[in-house]
Structures are given as C-alpha cells and as structure tokens.
Write an enzyme that holds these catalytic residues in place. Sequence first.
Site, short mmCIF file in Angstrom:
data_model
loop_
_atom_site.label_atom_id
_atom_site.label_comp_id
_atom_site.label_asym_id
_atom_site.label_seq_id
_atom_site.Cartn_x
_atom_site.Cartn_y
_atom_site.Cartn_z
CG HIS A 174 26.79 28.24 78.91
ND1 HIS A 174 26.11 27.49 79.84
CD2 HIS A 174 26.93 29.47 79.46
CE1 HIS A 174 25.83 28.23 80.90
NE2 HIS A 174 26.31 29.45 80.68
N GLY A 177 35.87 24.13 73.79
CA GLY A 177 36.16 25.16 72.80
C GLY A 177 34.95 25.51 71.97
N PRO A 183 32.22 28.38 84.74
CG PRO A 183 33.51 30.24 84.22
CD PRO A 183 32.67 29.18 83.59
#
Length: 420
Positions: A79, A85, A174
């Site tokens: 996560h 990043g 996602p």
Amino acid sequence: MTNAYNDMAALQMNISCLIFLQVLLLLLSLFAQTNAQGLKVGFYDNTCPKAEGIVKKSVLDAIKKDRTIGAPLLRMFFHDCFVRGCEGSVLLELKNKKDEKNAPPNLSLRGFEIIDNVKEAVEKECPGVVSCSDVLALVARDAVVALNGPSWGVETGRRDGRVTNINEARANLPSPFDNITSLITQFRSKGLDKKDLVVLSGPDSYVARVWVTKLYAAEATCGGNEERGGAEAGLIGVNGLRSKADRRRDGVKRKAQPHCTSCFLNWSSDQMWNPTDTGRHLGSRGGHTVGNGHCPLITNRLYNFTGKGDSDPNLDTEYAANLRGRCKPTDTTTALEMDPGSFKTFDESYFKLVSQRRGFFQSDAALLDNQETKSYVLKQTKSYGSTFFKDFGVSMVKMGRIGVLTGRAGEVRKKCRMVN
C-alpha cells in the site's frame, strides 16, 4: 585493390565499433536505471551495520506474539509503494485525518505500532540514519520469512517523503473488483509487468485483509451521526484491523451503533453504499494466499452479478453454492477464508484455487482472462509452485523501486508518523 581492401577493413571496424558502442550505451543505460535511484543491498553496512539484524529480531518477536500480524505488515509495504512510491507516506498522520492511513482502502491496515517499535530500536543504535521507508521494506521481507516464505536481498537507501494525501490512496490502490485490463494498466503504470501482477496477487500484500462489519471512517456519515477517525471492526477469526493502541491513538470509538453496522464507504465519492453494489469500494488488490474476506465482498458475485439475480459465471458452481450457504444477501459480518486451509501460510495454493475458478474476488478470477497471467497460474498449479518463491522475491525487489527518494531528496524521519 589495396585501397578497396583497406576501405572494407575500415568499414568493418567502424561497424564493429558502432555495435560495441551501442551495446555499451545500452548496458550503461540499464545500469543507470538500476542505480540512479541510489538503492543497493547492504546500503547501511557501514553507517548502521546492525540495522537489518535489529529489524529481523523485532519482527520475529512480534510474530511470535501474534502470527497473524505477518500478513498486514507485508500488505502495508504494498500500500505504501502503490501511492507516491515506496517512501513511507502511508505511515504519516495529519491532524485533519486527510492522510493515506485514513483512506478507506487503508482502514484495515494494522501493525503500525510494530513499525514504530522497529524504528525506535534502530534509532537507538543509529540516530537519523535508517529511513522509515527502508524499515517498511525490511519488515515486509522478514515477515514473509517468519511465515516460512522466501527470503530475498532487500535494496535499501530510500529516503522518506513529506506528503500524504487521502485522495491519492483512493486513486492508486487497485480494487478487488477490477478486471484484468484495469489491473494490467495499473501495474504497468508502476513499472510492473503481467508476471509481477500474477506473482504479487498471491501473497504480495499478504492478503487484502478485507473488511468490515462496523465501519468508522473519517468523513462518513451514517444514520445522521458522524463518526470520525479510523475504523473499528468486529471481525471474525484472524481478520482484525488496527491494534487497540492504534485505535486509541486515532480516537476510534469502541462500540458501533446498530444502525451503522451495514454502512460502508465508497472510497471514490465518500458516499455510503449498499454492500451488493459493484464498483471500487472495499479492500484493495493484494495478496490472497492467506487471510480472510467478508461476505459483502462476494455477495454481488453470488446473488446479482449482472443485475438479474444471477451469480458470476466465472465462479465454480459448487464453490458458489457453498458460499451462498454461508453468506446470505444481507450478511455483513461473516468472515471466510480466502485460501481455505492455508490462510496463515505463505504458499502457492492460491494458484490452484484460481485455476479451479475458486478465487474469492473478481480480480482473482480475472487472472484467467489474460493468456500470460493464466499461463503462470497453470504453471504454478502443475509444478506445485516450482518457481513461485524465487519469482516473488524478484517482483518484491521491482516493487520496492517504485518512486523512491534517494540522495538529498526527502528526509530520514525520526518518527515514522510525522515529518521532522
């Protein structure tokens, strides 16, 4: 004749030199891409040689006390890397609660106090040297090893970011409802290919430890009463959310009001939604080889997949019937093992389930909709995960390079929850 021979020799030499230079430039380019980020295995060998040993011991001690914490620690790294990043922004906290940690996909994360403890131990040994983002990367590896998974050389040298934004977490993580095209696009945007997608889907974040029975989300209004500050969930089995210490720190209430037990937050619009609705809502796309999921995350696949009272045709009929026996349409509390018999183990059994059309999420089933991802699933199923452990380490290293800060960029935080 001599001149023609000399011209030909000179031409051949020029061509050879040109080919050599092209190869050299290619190699230098690849080298630069790898090392421009400033990451390398053993980055702290001289400045803090005991750092990795301290992290390892702290993680082992934590998992001895609670073996279920390994999965969330790995998931936390996933996560972090997918938002801004791998620079530790998921650890930061803001007074207004508009940080990544309070984004709906992250409300089920736990283990932040373990990161705090590891950082404190490393700071005692080497003040101001080891970044929180590197602590996250090392903790993820050591958590996998502690659960009998593979080990890999963790590249270190990251610096910590100073920004955290709740909306960026919503946009970049996602969803378990994504189709294969969306998943491939999202992973490609992070520099990860189809193989990384399918490899990391098994145990990547060491399970999308998906929520939720009683949700307290910042910004969420339920039945006219506003509840703020993190998430409280009465989850079943090993599927707990944040620790008591984290919940107290975040100001989370202990008891949910009855009229709020079926309320969930749509992380795209901050509107409450019905558990049978489709879309980008609960949880996130993460490793599903261990852990539990909850009925609301599969209700739509069981009862109303196309809006006509049907089930998902990509779901094994026997498995679907079994799930319907355990998950009624209005059930918001029951927890189910996403990888039956293997939910506390780091292994390749996830791929066998997917190949049998028994993946828990739509995004699991989606892996069979692309030839490359499907081939990998079938390969691991037939070979009992012959290359899975090795592949996982390679993909974790690749993921660990996403958007890193190195050199003088960012900072090395003294405490992971706040900037210096």
